[in-house]
Design a protein around this motif. Structure first.
Motif, mmCIF file in Angstrom:
data_model
loop_
_atom_site.group_PDB
_atom_site.id
_atom_site.type_symbol
_atom_site.label_atom_id
_atom_site.label_comp_id
_atom_site.label_asym_id
_atom_site.label_seq_id
_atom_site.Cartn_x
_atom_site.Cartn_y
_atom_site.Cartn_z
ATOM 1 N N GLY A 41 0.803 -1.221 0.000
ATOM 2 C CA GLY A 41 0.000 0.000 0.000
ATOM 3 C C GLY A 41 0.835 1.270 0.000
ATOM 4 N N HIS A 42 2.104 1.139 -0.343
ATOM 5 C CA HIS A 42 2.986 2.310 -0.442
ATOM 6 C C HIS A 42 4.170 1.947 -1.322
ATOM 7 C CE1 HIS A 42 5.983 0.478 2.261
ATOM 8 N NE2 HIS A 42 4.956 0.087 3.007
ATOM 9 N N ARG A 43 4.841 2.978 -1.829
ATOM 10 C CA ARG A 43 6.048 2.759 -2.610
ATOM 11 C C ARG A 43 7.232 2.561 -1.671
ATOM 12 N NH1 ARG A 43 6.010 7.898 -5.782
ATOM 13 N NH2 ARG A 43 8.192 7.373 -6.112
ATOM 14 N N SER A 44 8.314 2.063 -2.224
ATOM 15 C CA SER A 44 9.530 1.873 -1.429
ATOM 16 C C SER A 44 10.563 2.914 -1.830
ATOM 17 C CB SER A 44 10.081 0.459 -1.600
ATOM 18 O OG SER A 44 10.248 0.135 -2.972
ATOM 19 N N CYS A 45 11.475 3.202 -0.902
ATOM 20 C CA CYS A 45 12.506 4.209 -1.173
ATOM 21 C C CYS A 45 13.604 4.104 -0.131
ATOM 22 C CB CYS A 45 11.904 5.612 -1.163
ATOM 23 S SG CYS A 45 11.274 6.118 0.461
ATOM 24 N N ILE A 46 14.674 4.830 -0.403
ATOM 25 C CA ILE A 46 15.756 5.000 0.573
ATOM 26 C C ILE A 46 15.652 6.422 1.116
ATOM 27 C CG2 ILE A 46 18.252 5.097 0.953
ATOM 28 C CD1 ILE A 46 18.561 3.295 -1.560
ATOM 29 N N LEU A 47 15.503 6.552 2.410
ATOM 30 C CA LEU A 47 15.622 7.857 3.070
ATOM 31 C C LEU A 47 17.040 7.897 3.623
ATOM 32 C CD1 LEU A 47 12.154 7.905 4.778
ATOM 33 C CD2 LEU A 47 12.992 9.678 3.239
ATOM 34 N N TRP A 48 17.905 8.652 2.957
ATOM 35 C CA TRP A 48 19.332 8.664 3.288
ATOM 36 C C TRP A 48 19.629 9.854 4.195
ATOM 37 C CZ3 TRP A 48 22.794 4.913 1.751
ATOM 38 C CH2 TRP A 48 24.134 5.142 2.102
ATOM 39 N N PHE A 49 19.696 9.588 5.504
ATOM 40 C CA PHE A 49 19.992 10.632 6.485
ATOM 41 C C PHE A 49 21.500 10.861 6.523
ATOM 42 C CE2 PHE A 49 15.927 8.932 7.667
ATOM 43 C CZ PHE A 49 15.208 10.010 8.159
ATOM 44 N N THR A 50 21.930 12.063 6.208
ATOM 45 C CA THR A 50 23.346 12.405 6.232
ATOM 46 C C THR A 50 23.547 13.667 7.059
ATOM 47 O OG1 THR A 50 25.295 12.930 4.883
ATOM 48 C CG2 THR A 50 23.172 13.671 4.030
ATOM 49 N N GLY A 51 24.692 13.766 7.693
ATOM 50 C CA GLY A 51 25.016 14.922 8.521
ATOM 51 C C GLY A 51 26.156 14.574 9.452
ATOM 52 N N SER A 81 12.521 -4.993 -2.070
ATOM 53 C CA SER A 81 11.593 -5.774 -1.244
ATOM 54 C C SER A 81 10.305 -5.007 -0.930
ATOM 55 C CB SER A 81 12.268 -6.192 0.068
ATOM 56 O OG SER A 81 12.309 -5.102 0.974
ATOM 57 N N GLY A 82 10.225 -3.740 -1.383
ATOM 58 C CA GLY A 82 9.030 -2.949 -1.138
ATOM 59 C C GLY A 82 9.050 -2.179 0.168
ATOM 60 N N THR A 83 10.232 -2.039 0.757
ATOM 61 C CA THR A 83 10.389 -1.433 2.079
ATOM 62 C C THR A 83 10.872 0.018 1.987
ATOM 63 O OG1 THR A 83 10.969 -3.612 2.956
ATOM 64 C CG2 THR A 83 11.604 -1.717 4.297
ATOM 65 N N VAL A 84 10.398 0.847 2.902
ATOM 66 C CA VAL A 84 10.964 2.184 3.088
ATOM 67 C C VAL A 84 12.142 2.000 4.034
ATOM 68 C CG1 VAL A 84 10.606 4.493 4.042
ATOM 69 C CG2 VAL A 84 8.779 3.394 2.733
ATOM 70 N N VAL A 85 13.354 2.202 3.546
ATOM 71 C CA VAL A 85 14.540 1.983 4.371
ATOM 72 C C VAL A 85 15.149 3.326 4.755
ATOM 73 C CG1 VAL A 85 16.019 1.621 2.333
ATOM 74 C CG2 VAL A 85 16.770 0.791 4.566
ATOM 75 N N CYS A 86 15.353 3.501 6.044
ATOM 76 C CA CYS A 86 15.980 4.713 6.583
ATOM 77 C C CYS A 86 17.433 4.380 6.882
ATOM 78 C CB CYS A 86 15.283 5.153 7.873
ATOM 79 S SG CYS A 86 13.517 5.431 7.711
ATOM 80 N N THR A 87 18.359 5.112 6.275
ATOM 81 C CA THR A 87 19.768 4.862 6.530
ATOM 82 C C THR A 87 20.362 6.076 7.234
ATOM 83 O OG1 THR A 87 20.628 5.786 4.460
ATOM 84 C CG2 THR A 87 19.884 3.496 4.408
ATOM 85 N N ALA A 88 20.999 5.846 8.358
ATOM 86 C CA ALA A 88 21.586 6.936 9.147
ATOM 87 C C ALA A 88 23.103 6.775 9.161
ATOM 88 C CB ALA A 88 21.026 6.913 10.574
ATOM 89 N N PHE A 89 23.755 7.498 8.257
ATOM 90 C CA PHE A 89 25.208 7.435 8.088
ATOM 91 C C PHE A 89 25.745 8.838 7.888
ATOM 92 C CE2 PHE A 89 23.615 3.372 6.886
ATOM 93 C CZ PHE A 89 24.577 2.463 7.292
#
Length: 197
Positions: free
Chosen positions: A22-32, A96-104
């Motif tokens: 019921g949603h799209r997948s994406c990479i939320l790339w947290f940088t800082g 895989s259809g997941t919203v993945v949050c990456t904190a790097f």
């Protein structure tokens, strides 16, 4: 050796997984910078996503370095390899259809751009967690700035190693001016505007 490898297509496609979720997948790339609040924000966002039934997962810098990337140090080459590997893992999560949050921290623009190229347009969302060096040093949750200033950590981003700020991130949150809740709302609004959620 790579010449003998062929990508094996899966029977279930990414689009089918997204439709079921019921949603799209994406990479939320947290940088800082270290201490900017990347992990805190990623966790707060994922909590909200989880509550609303979104398939999501967090890949956190320290957690990945304790397992998948535990053999890597903090030289420029090792930092690049760290981001390359996590980019490939994040790509699998998108598939895989997941919203993945990456904190790097991911200090180098070239490395972040390389991850962007791994996925389709619109699937890599760079979230610049902007925070002044002074505020990060005041927070210093892991005591790393103190160690860097005393010379115990030789190549520390923002002190003795560069951080290349994103030039055109999809989202900017000012973590030394906004609350975590305000930052989460900013990200959720973007995801809704782009029809990801």
């Amino acid at each position: 050796m790579a010449e003998n490898l062929v990508w094996h297509e899966t029977t279930i496609k990414k689009e089918e997984r997204q439709k079921r979720n019921g949603h799209r997948s994406c990479i939320l790339w947290f940088t800082g910078l270290s201490g900017a609040g990347k992990s805190t924000l990623a966790n707060a966002l994922e909590h909200r996503l989880f509550e609303q039934g979104t398939k999501s997962y967090i890949l956190d810098g320290d957690n990945v370095r304790l397992g998948l990337n535990k053999g890597l140090g903090f030289s420029d080459d090792d930092r690049k390899e760290n981001i390359r590997r996590i980019g490939e893992v994040a790509k699998l999560f998108v598939d895989s259809g997941t919203v993945v949050c990456t904190a790097f921290i991911s200090p180098f623009k070239e490395d972040r751009d390389r991850v962007r190229e791994l996925v389709e347009e619109g699937e890599f969302i760079e979230v610049y967690v902007r925070c002044s060096l002074e505020a990060c040093e005041q927070r210093d949750p892991k005591g790393l700035y103190k160690k860097a200033r005393s010379g115990e950590i030789p190549a520390f981003t923002g002190i003795s190693s560069p951080y290349e700020e994103p030039e055109a991130p999809e989202i900017v949150v000012d973590s030394d001016k906004q609350t975590v809740e305000e930052s989460v709302e900013t990200i959720l609004a973007y995801l809704k505007e782009k029809n990801i959620l």
